[in-house]
Each structure stands twice: as structure tokens, then as C-alpha cells.
Write an enzyme that holds these catalytic residues in place. Structure first.
Site, mmCIF file in Angstrom:
data_model
loop_
_atom_site.group_PDB
_atom_site.id
_atom_site.type_symbol
_atom_site.label_atom_id
_atom_site.label_comp_id
_atom_site.label_asym_id
_atom_site.label_seq_id
_atom_site.Cartn_x
_atom_site.Cartn_y
_atom_site.Cartn_z
ATOM 1 N N CYS A 49 0.799 -1.236 0.000
ATOM 2 C CA CYS A 49 0.000 0.000 0.000
ATOM 3 C C CYS A 49 0.826 1.279 0.000
ATOM 4 O O CYS A 49 0.761 2.049 -0.960
ATOM 5 C CB CYS A 49 -0.956 -0.007 1.186
ATOM 6 S SG CYS A 49 -2.229 -1.259 1.018
ATOM 7 N N LYS A 79 6.442 -6.525 7.072
ATOM 8 C CA LYS A 79 6.214 -6.232 8.494
ATOM 9 C C LYS A 79 5.818 -7.540 9.172
ATOM 10 O O LYS A 79 5.511 -8.523 8.474
ATOM 11 C CB LYS A 79 5.133 -5.171 8.674
ATOM 12 C CG LYS A 79 3.743 -5.606 8.262
ATOM 13 C CD LYS A 79 2.745 -4.549 8.688
ATOM 14 C CE LYS A 79 1.333 -4.968 8.344
ATOM 15 N NZ LYS A 79 0.341 -4.025 8.815
ATOM 16 N N ARG A 86 5.774 -7.718 -0.696
ATOM 17 C CA ARG A 86 5.766 -6.662 -1.713
ATOM 18 C C ARG A 86 6.498 -5.423 -1.182
ATOM 19 O O ARG A 86 6.174 -4.930 -0.112
ATOM 20 C CB ARG A 86 4.325 -6.316 -2.120
ATOM 21 C CG ARG A 86 3.700 -7.400 -2.991
ATOM 22 C CD ARG A 86 2.266 -7.100 -3.348
ATOM 23 N NE ARG A 86 1.329 -7.448 -2.281
ATOM 24 C CZ ARG A 86 -0.002 -7.415 -2.412
ATOM 25 N NH1 ARG A 86 -0.550 -7.046 -3.552
ATOM 26 N NH2 ARG A 86 -0.780 -7.748 -1.404
HETATM 27 P P1 NAD Z 1 -4.012 -8.718 -3.832
HETATM 28 O O1 NAD Z 1 -3.026 -8.566 -4.929
HETATM 29 O O2 NAD Z 1 -3.651 -9.486 -2.623
HETATM 30 O O3 NAD Z 1 -5.351 -9.359 -4.420
HETATM 31 C C1 NAD Z 1 -5.970 -8.940 -5.571
HETATM 32 C C2 NAD Z 1 -6.694 -10.137 -6.180
HETATM 33 O O4 NAD Z 1 -7.513 -9.680 -7.239
HETATM 34 C C3 NAD Z 1 -5.749 -11.187 -6.781
HETATM 35 O O5 NAD Z 1 -6.004 -12.436 -6.189
HETATM 36 C C4 NAD Z 1 -6.108 -11.183 -8.271
HETATM 37 O O6 NAD Z 1 -6.014 -12.447 -8.873
HETATM 38 C C5 NAD Z 1 -7.527 -10.684 -8.233
HETATM 39 N N1 NAD Z 1 -8.021 -10.102 -9.497
HETATM 40 C C6 NAD Z 1 -7.410 -9.244 -10.339
HETATM 41 N N2 NAD Z 1 -8.222 -8.924 -11.358
HETATM 42 C C7 NAD Z 1 -9.379 -9.588 -11.157
HETATM 43 C C8 NAD Z 1 -10.612 -9.658 -11.857
HETATM 44 N N3 NAD Z 1 -10.835 -8.949 -12.974
HETATM 45 N N4 NAD Z 1 -11.582 -10.456 -11.381
HETATM 46 C C9 NAD Z 1 -11.387 -11.160 -10.252
HETATM 47 N N5 NAD Z 1 -10.237 -11.133 -9.532
HETATM 48 C C10 NAD Z 1 -9.251 -10.352 -9.981
HETATM 49 O O7 NAD Z 1 -4.455 -7.240 -3.462
HETATM 50 P P2 NAD Z 1 -4.840 -6.687 -2.007
HETATM 51 O O8 NAD Z 1 -3.603 -6.508 -1.186
HETATM 52 O O9 NAD Z 1 -5.971 -7.483 -1.454
HETATM 53 O O10 NAD Z 1 -5.350 -5.216 -2.383
HETATM 54 C C11 NAD Z 1 -6.568 -5.011 -3.052
HETATM 55 C C12 NAD Z 1 -6.885 -3.527 -3.017
HETATM 56 O O11 NAD Z 1 -7.098 -3.112 -1.671
HETATM 57 C C13 NAD Z 1 -5.768 -2.631 -3.558
HETATM 58 O O12 NAD Z 1 -6.326 -1.532 -4.204
HETATM 59 C C14 NAD Z 1 -5.034 -2.193 -2.310
HETATM 60 O O13 NAD Z 1 -4.387 -0.958 -2.478
HETATM 61 C C15 NAD Z 1 -6.197 -2.060 -1.331
HETATM 62 N N6 NAD Z 1 -5.817 -2.229 0.080
HETATM 63 C C16 NAD Z 1 -4.941 -3.206 0.436
HETATM 64 C C17 NAD Z 1 -4.625 -3.361 1.783
HETATM 65 C C18 NAD Z 1 -3.640 -4.411 2.229
HETATM 66 O O14 NAD Z 1 -3.213 -4.357 3.369
HETATM 67 N N7 NAD Z 1 -3.275 -5.381 1.383
HETATM 68 C C19 NAD Z 1 -5.211 -2.539 2.744
HETATM 69 C C20 NAD Z 1 -6.129 -1.576 2.339
HETATM 70 C C21 NAD Z 1 -6.432 -1.428 0.996
#
Ligand code: NAD
Length: 446
Positions: A267, A328, A335
Site C-alpha cells: 500500500c 512487516k 511486496r
Molecule cells: P491482492 O493482490 O492481494 O489481491 C488482488 C486479487 O484480485 C488477486 O487475487 C487477483 O487475482 C484478483 N483479481 C485481479 N483482477 C481480477 C478480476 N478482474 N476479477 C477477479 N479477480 C481479480 O491485493 P490486495 O492486497 O488485497 O489489495 C486489493 C486492493 O485493496 C488494492 O487496491 C489495495 O491498495 C487495497 N488495500 C490493500 C490493503 C492491504 O493491506 N493489502 C489494505 C487496504 C487497501
């Protein structure tokens, strides 16, 4: 309520499992078939404390299902969450291709009136684009469906995600209609029961911006303290005393002011980058944000540079133990982890590395260059103390709890030289000195 969550990563899976736990019927949809196949058997593709139990319990209760496409849904959703990744593209902007693909898929399959929720972190104005994409697909199909797009950014922290989701500091909801507001309020009522004032309604763009501003503020606090730590080290001042001193000021607060070897994760780095691009595209010079990013970039080189100061540029005969690979504690997510810069630098200078992490070793095997393993430059150790056998120095990168109180006597039996580089200021310099270790923290004034 019937809910679909698109994207079963750290955010989507937690969102899906938590809403299922609250009695909703949830289908998590992810294009990654391998991931979905694992989840269908109750095996988690990621590490998040407590999430495995939540997923298995809710699968068994029939409240949580998994699919690879929206065509497979067994029930029509009232709410669809978009929780796909928004990584940086090659210019540093947030890459919206996954969000827009999800929007197109929604438009291509939607059968009933619905609320679409942007949970992914997206630039200001993205909800309008999501709406446009869905409408285009509906027009193409020649059908009329009423849908709203709301912004409900996620603030969970990996490693504490379930607790953060179930007991959030706040829920931000950007909406354009009273209908959408009422349905979202109904959905969140069980979470808000003890604290109804924790939901903040605003317009969609304000909500989108709130998420970026929150992450940028936290990253700024970290980079500010990291810069202070560099100055403290030069001046012979102990940053830890300064941290305690300023953290007791209620205007400053004690959280997110721990100096270290840089922030990482999925993030902060990408969101700061994206906000810089958003500012530039709007003819604003983001001087603070650029400095935050630059300080973080430099901070990640502090540990490898310190190793080179100690052992020279050619580290061919040097063996380094590394504790912690994840960005962390509490997650397997690597990442943008500081460990990646450290490993790359050590190996580029021909050191041999023995690394250990309580949960990220499978992730490390998966993402680190295979040639590092083939050449024997890096070995993933079975145990934290295996990683210090015959090493010239131990470098602590991630402050996992098992590293808090190391067995120093055992380490002295195992290590070739008693040198510790502490990237998270976990150890007391005086205590380390008494134990006959040469100790280097971050900004400890040595
Ligand atoms: P991630 O990479 O862990 O997961 C994303 C998932 O989406 C993957 O499994 C991927 O295969 C899937 N995906 C991609 N395109 C797709 C589609 N068209 N249809 C279905 N599935 C699809 O990502 P994340 O860490 O869960 O983050 C997701 C969002 O949330 C991001 O915008 C991130 O900035 C935000 N976010 C993340 C966190 C965190 O701590 N990881 C916290 C707050 C907000």
C-alpha cells in the site's frame, strides 16, 4: 444479504470471510484459478492470522463460496465489492486495468439492481469510470438495470486484518444516493452496533481521496522519523529517546513514529507514488510526497551500506544472517519489503546470506530470483538460530515477536563474529554491549 467480492487477495478474502461470519452469503470471485481451487478446499493462499479458521467455518456453514467468474454465481448479489489489486504501472500511476476489467465483467453479467462498492484503493474520479464501464456493457446487452457505485476504501492492516475489519477505527462511505447509503448502513450495522458514530458519509470523490491521504500521512510520519534518525546518528543522539519524548505530545502521538529500515508493503509505496502522479497530472508540485518517497528509498539502503562499511565492498568471504523477510510482522507479504533491497545489495556485493522468516519462506522461495538459490548465495534456514550459524553478522529486518528476546548466549556459540545490525531498533544497545556484541541500530547515536 447476498454479497459478491471480486478479488480474493488480502482485502477481498478478509472482506468476504468477515461478512460471511456476520451471517451474509458471500461468493468470492478471483481470476486466479489456482487460488480459488485452494480456497474451495479450505486452504489459504495467503497468511493472515485467524483467517484460515474464519474461511473454513464459513465454507462449512454454507455462507462462503468461491468462483473464478461472475457467471458461476449461485445467487444474485445485492452488493458487489471490487477488491482487486491497483499496483503501480510503469509511470507510477495506479494501474486501473484490474478494476476496469472487474467493472466490465459486472456489466456483462449483472441481472438485478445492485450496489457496486469500490473497496480497492483508486484515484479520485474512478467510481465514475467504473459506472461508465458497467453502463456500457449493460447498453451493449440492451438491458436496463439500476445500480449505484459507492466508494468504501479499506483501512485494514495485514497481520491484524480481521480485528481491523470487525472493529474498525472508522468506515468511510462515499455515496451519491440515499438508497445506496441505506443498504450500506444495513450491511455495516453489526460492525457498528457498539459504535454507530464510526461511519462517515461523504461524497464519492472525498472518500476516494481520504484513503490516499491516510496512507500518505502515515508514510510521511515514518519517513519524517527516519530522517530524524539519520540526523540523530550523525549528532550522537539516541532517536529512541527522541521518539518517546515527542510521542508523549498528544498533538504528535506515539504511533507510526518508529524509525527503521524503511516502509514497504502493498500500500504505502504504491499509494504515495500514485498520489504524486495525481498531483502532477493536476499541476500541483507534490514536494512533501516526493521527499517522503525519496527518504524511504534511501532508508532501505542503510543496512546494506552499513554492512559494506563494516566489511568492505567485496563481501565474497562474508556470511550474513537475516531475520525477517516480510514487509512487516504478521504477514507473508513481501511486496516492496526492505528485505528485498537488503538481499539484492548483499548478493550484488557477493555476500552469502542465510535468511529466516516465521511465515514468509514459501513466499521468498516463490518470488526471489531462482539463480540466488542455485548459486548458493541465499539459503533459507529452517530455524532462526540456523540462520546465524557461522555468520559474520546478523541483520534484523522485520520485528517478528520471536526475534524480540534472542538467546544471545546461543548466538555467541553459533556466530563467527558477534555483530548485530538492527533495522527496527529492537534491542537495547547497552544490553548488547554487555553481552559483547558489536551493535548498530537505526539512529542510536553510535
Ligand atoms: P491482492 O493482490 O492481494 O489481491 C488482488 C486479487 O484480485 C488477486 O487475487 C487477483 O487475482 C484478483 N483479481 C485481479 N483482477 C481480477 C478480476 N478482474 N476479477 C477477479 N479477480 C481479480 O491485493 P490486495 O492486497 O488485497 O489489495 C486489493 C486492493 O485493496 C488494492 O487496491 C489495495 O491498495 C487495497 N488495500 C490493500 C490493503 C492491504 O493491506 N493489502 C489494505 C487496504 C487497501
Amino acid at each position: 444479504m447476498n454479497i459478491t467480492v471480486i478479488g480474493a487477495g488480502y482485502v477481498g478474502l478478509v472482506t468476504g470471510a468477515c461478512f460471511a461470519e456476520l451471517g451474509n452469503h458471500v461468493t468470492c470471485v478471483d481470476i486466479n484459478k489456482e487460488r480459488i481451487d485452494l480456497l474451495k478446499t479450505g486452504v489459504l493462499p495467503i497468511y493472515e492470522p485467524g483467517l484460515d479458521t474464519l474461511v473454513v467455518t464459513n465454507i462449512e456453514a454454507g455462507r462462503l463460496e468461491f468462483a473464478t467468474t461472475l457467471n458461476e454465481l449461485t445467487v444474485e448479489p445485492r452488493i458487489i465489492f471490487i477488491a482487486v489489486g491497483t499496483p503501480s504501472d510503469e509511470t507510477g500511476s495506479a494501474d486501473m486495468r484490474y478494476v476496469l476489467e472487474a467493472a466490465r465483467n459486472i456489466g456483462a453479467t449483472l441481472k438485478n439492481d445492485c450496489i457496486i462498492v469500490d473497496k480497492s484503493t483508486v484515484p479520485v474520479g474512478m467510481a465514475d469510470q467504473v459506472k461508465y464501464c458497467i453502463q456500457q456493457e449493460l447498453d451493449r446487452r440492451g438491458i436496463s438495470i439500476v445500480f449505484d457505485v459507492v466508494s468504501n476504501p479499506e483501512f485494514l492492516r495485514e497481520g491484524a486484518a480481521i480485528n481491523d475489519f470487525m472493529q474498525p477505527d472508522r468506515i468511510i462511505l462515499g455515496h451519491t444516493s440515499e438508497h445506496a447509503k441505506a443498504i450500506m448502513l444495513e450491511l455495516y450495522t453489526p460492525i457498528l452496533r457498539s459504535n454507530p458514530e464510526k461511519i462517515y458519509f461523504m461524497n464519492v470523490k472525498d472518500a476516494e481521496m481520504t484513503k490516499y491521504a491516510a496512507n500518505a500521512m502515515l508514510a510521511t510520519k515514518i519517513s519524517f522519523m527516519n530522517e530524524m534518525s539519520v540526523l540523530c546518528e550523525r549528532l550522537g543522539v539516541d532517536i529512541e529517546n527522541v521518539r518517546i519524548g515527542i510521542g508523549s505530545d498528544s498533538r504528535i502521538g506515539s504511533s507510526f513514529i518508529f524509525p527503521g529500515c524503511g516502509y514497504g508493503g502493498s500500500c504505502f509505496p504504491k499509494d504515495v507514488k500514485a498520489l504524486i502522479k495525481i498531483a502532477e497530472e493536476n499541476n500541483i508540485d507534490p514536494v512533501v510526497l516526493r521527499a517522503v518517497e525519496e527518504r524511504n528509498y534511501q532508508q532501505k539502503f542503510i543496512l546494506p551500506n552499513k554492512a559494506r562499511q563494516l566489511f568492505g565492498d567485496d563481501l565474497s568471504d562474508i556470511k550474513i544472517g537475516v531475520w525477517g523477510l516480510s514487509f512487516k510482522p504478521g504477514t507473508d507479504d513481501m511486496r516492496e519489503a526492505s528485505s528485498l533491497v537488503l538481499l539484492q545489495q548483499l548478493i550484488a556485493h557477493r555476500a552469502t546470506v542465510q535468511a529466516y522468516d516465521p511465515v514468509s519462506m514459501p513466499m521468498a522461495k516463490h518470488i526471489l530470483p531462482p539463480e540466488w538459490f542455485h548459486s548458493g548465495r541465499i539459503i533459507l534456514s529452517e530455524h532462526q538460530y540456523d540462520a546465524v550459524k557461522e555468520v559474520d553478522a546478523l541483520i534484523l529486518v522485520t520485528e517478528w515477536k520471536p526475534f524480540c528476546y534472542p538467546d544471545l548466549a546461543l548466538m555467541k556459540k553459533l556466530m563467527r563474529r558477534y555483530i548485530v545490525l538492527d533495522g527496527r531498533n529492537q534491542y537495547d544497545p547497552q544490553h548488547m554491549k554487555e553481552a559483547e556484541f558489536e551493535y548498530y541500530g537505526i539512529g542510536r547515536g553510535q
